[in-house]
Design an enzyme around this catalytic site. Structure first.
Site, PDB file in Angstrom:
ATOM      1  N   CYS A 128      25.043 -46.431  36.124  1.00 44.10           N
ATOM      2  CA  CYS A 128      26.346 -46.806  36.651  1.00 44.10           C
ATOM      3  C   CYS A 128      27.229 -47.418  35.566  1.00 44.10           C
ATOM      4  O   CYS A 128      27.410 -46.826  34.511  1.00 44.10           O
ATOM      5  CB  CYS A 128      26.168 -47.750  37.838  1.00 44.10           C
ATOM      6  SG  CYS A 128      27.684 -48.070  38.775  1.00 44.10           S
ATOM      7  N   LYS A 156      17.704 -51.083  35.798  1.00 44.90           N
ATOM      8  CA  LYS A 156      19.066 -51.438  35.410  1.00 44.90           C
ATOM      9  C   LYS A 156      19.160 -52.903  35.009  1.00 44.90           C
ATOM     10  O   LYS A 156      18.657 -53.792  35.691  1.00 44.90           O
ATOM     11  CB  LYS A 156      20.016 -51.138  36.579  1.00 44.90           C
ATOM     12  CG  LYS A 156      21.485 -51.332  36.251  1.00 44.90           C
ATOM     13  CD  LYS A 156      22.358 -50.972  37.450  1.00 44.90           C
ATOM     14  CE  LYS A 156      23.832 -51.144  37.140  1.00 44.90           C
ATOM     15  NZ  LYS A 156      24.680 -50.852  38.305  1.00 44.90           N
ATOM     16  N   GLU A 216      22.279 -41.379  39.990  1.00 40.32           N
ATOM     17  CA  GLU A 216      21.804 -42.715  40.381  1.00 40.32           C
ATOM     18  C   GLU A 216      21.375 -42.719  41.845  1.00 40.32           C
ATOM     19  O   GLU A 216      22.064 -42.175  42.710  1.00 40.32           O
ATOM     20  CB  GLU A 216      22.938 -43.723  40.162  1.00 40.32           C
ATOM     21  CG  GLU A 216      22.628 -45.137  40.624  1.00 40.32           C
ATOM     22  CD  GLU A 216      23.852 -46.048  40.585  1.00 40.32           C
ATOM     23  OE1 GLU A 216      23.673 -47.267  40.713  1.00 40.32           O
ATOM     24  OE2 GLU A 216      24.990 -45.531  40.436  1.00 40.32           O
TER      25      GLU A 216
END
Length: 525
Positions: free
Chosen positions: A400, A350, A291
């Site tokens: 994440c 995301k 990430e």
């Protein structure tokens, strides 16, 4: 001729009954302190300690205290204090993120730990309050508690954007044989069998209900054995084929304090490229960086994009995390798929943002309070998707903590992916419990969906996990290294993959019927 209950009880029962009475006799701060301590103990069952048996004394204590509560207020207070201890010990690591930029966030450190723990403890307080309000006694009360805890964990997974971290079922993450139940019921089934086995032993403190108490104990621990047998059977025939592509996971272990330092950015990119091209690169088909591995907007920097693309394997791809900003200034935490010709073939933004990390909840009320780690906050992407990667299996990208949400890690309207692709940066939390707990949740998603997991973390834990939750290879915390592993083939959709969180409905009904089966016992109003 009937036999008095006192003659049916084993010799140990009176001693446990006296011990339970001693716990029940506590009042005031001593009662609340014991509940808090029991909550602390329960967290020892979670990764990385994984002393699952700690659930027994922790929840037995809670049940004995609840049985002695004299009011709904007492019941709520006992549960809330238990919850504060449980979440404080399990989530202390959240505060470590505030130390990375201590001058800016020092004031938020106690709020991030105590506030989060006290807030999440409201769910536990609500469970004990509702259990007490039911007026049930004996085994019926114990089963009702498990039912309400299950509902509370489900609510915790979506209320205020959701935070289903450290669900009780994750205590089994280090035991693949037990994880196999998740293919049928998701983590929810593991929560139920864990709590039933733990709280059932609280019946040993009530010799007057010996027959029904022993029945619940036998049933609960019998279910635990059944799960063990099922897991052993499932793993005995678990031969996983390789899908063909060889994946290289790159773990640069860049300290969070240096990650966004502009003067070190080129050094970080060089480290990623050097690791990616290290020995064995010629056999790799897919390179995966963590990430925000690239601290630049690749859409606006074609020269950097060409440099980064130098690590794309022949006929393969590079997957990397990087921030993405639109011409209008809107920011996203993004994942890019880069091809040999230095073009960005796919992008995923995301969806599930971290509260106070990537956006400020209730920002309309908090105004300009600058408490988001990402200055100005980020925007959420349009939704989960399946990345089509020509020449290799498709992927479900998850950035994440998007991997922690059971039943919500694949696009419900898209084709079934060939693997889960999790990019994360747990360097915020140092060598704490956080990265281990994050990895534990990720392994559970692999079992639930019947999909292999490819996980690249900045400082660890990076890993290749098969669809049975077995770790085929991993890079530990703070290693600077690469991991090459063939991608396993996905299984057919599991029962949980087909039904998702709808499984909670029959499970809840089943627990309700089980509670009903234990007689009509209620205490007097």
């Amino acid at each position: 001729m009937s036999v008095p209950a006192s003659e049916m009880t084993p010799p140990l029962w009176p001693a446990l009954s006296r011990f339970a009475a001693g716990i029940a006799a506590l009042r005031g701060w001593r009662r609340l302190a014991l509940a808090f301590g029991a909550g602390l103990l329960s967290a020892a069952a979670l990764p990385p300690v994984s002393l699952v048996f700690c659930l027994v004394p922790a929840f037995v204590t809670l049940m004995w205290q609840l049985a002695a509560a004299t009011s709904a207020r007492n019941a709520f207070g006992i549960g809330w204090c238990f919850g504060v201890g449980h979440f404080l010990a399990g989530l202390y690591w959240v505060g470590i993120a505030m130390t990375v930029d201590f001058d800016r966030f020092w004031w938020f450190l106690p709020i991030s730990i105590a506030g989060l723990s006290c807030g999440l403890a409201l769910f536990v307080g609500a469970v004990t309050w509702a259990t007490w309000r039911s007026r049930f006694v004996g085994p019926r009360r114990l089963v009702t508690f498990v039912l309400l805890w299950l509902i509370a964990e489900w609510l915790r997974s979506w209320v205020l954007s959701g935070f289903p971290w450290n669900l009780i079922g994750t205590t089994w993450s280090e035991f693949p044989v037990m994880l196999q139940l998740a293919s049928l019921t998701g983590v929810w089934g593991l929560t139920v069998i864990s709590l039933l086995a733990a709280v059932s032993l609280a019946a040993l403190g009530e010799p007057e209900r010996a027959r029904s108490g022993l029945g619940l104990i036998g049933l609960s621990w019998g279910l635990l054995v059944a799960v063990l047998v099922f897991g052993s059977w499932r793993l005995s025939s678990a031969e996983v084929e390789n899908a063909g592509p060889v994946v290289r996971l790159v773990q640069p272990s860049v300290p969070q304090s240096l990650k966004w330092n502009p003067s070190r950015a080129a050094e970080h990119i060089d480290r990623l490229i050097t690791l990616s091209k290290s020995a064995g690169f010629q056999d790799v088909n897919l390179v995966v960086w963590p990430e925000t591995a690239v601290p630049f907007n690749l859409w606006r920097d074609p020269n950097l994009l060409r440099i980064v693309a130098s690590v794309v394997p022949a006929g393969g791809y590079l997957v990397t995390g990087a921030p993405r900003y639109t011409p209008e200034g809107e920011g996203f935490n993004a994942l890019h798929v880069i091809a040999e010709d230095a073009s960005i073939k796919k992008t995923y933004d995301k969806v599930h943002l971290v509260p106070f990390g990537e956006y400020v909840p209730l920002s309309d009320f908090l105004g300009d309070l600058n408490i988001a780690v990402a200055r100005g906050g980020l925007s959420s992407g349009p939704g989960l998707t399946t990345l089509d990667l020509p020449g290799m299996p498709s992927a479900s990208p998850l950035i994440c903590y998007e991997i922690i949400f059971p039943g919500a890690v694949t696009d419900p309207d898209g084709p079934r992916p060939g693997f889960l692709l999790n990019l994360t940066n747990d360097a915020w939390f140092g060598r704490s419990s956080g990265p281990f707990q994050h990895f534990a949740s990720a392994k559970l998603r692999a079992v639930e969906e019947g999909l292999p997991l490819v996980r690249a973390a900045n400082n660890g834990i990076s890993a290749m996990v098969d669809p049975y939750g077995r770790v085929l290879g991993q890079l530990n915390l703070d290693e600077i290294a690469v991991l090459d592993a063939p991608l396993p083939v996905a299984l057919e959709p599991t029962f949980f993959a087909r039904w998702g969180n709808w499984i909670l409905l029959p499970m809840s009904v089943g627990l309700g019927l089980l509670a009903y089966a234990f007689g009509q016992g209620r205490r007097q109003r």
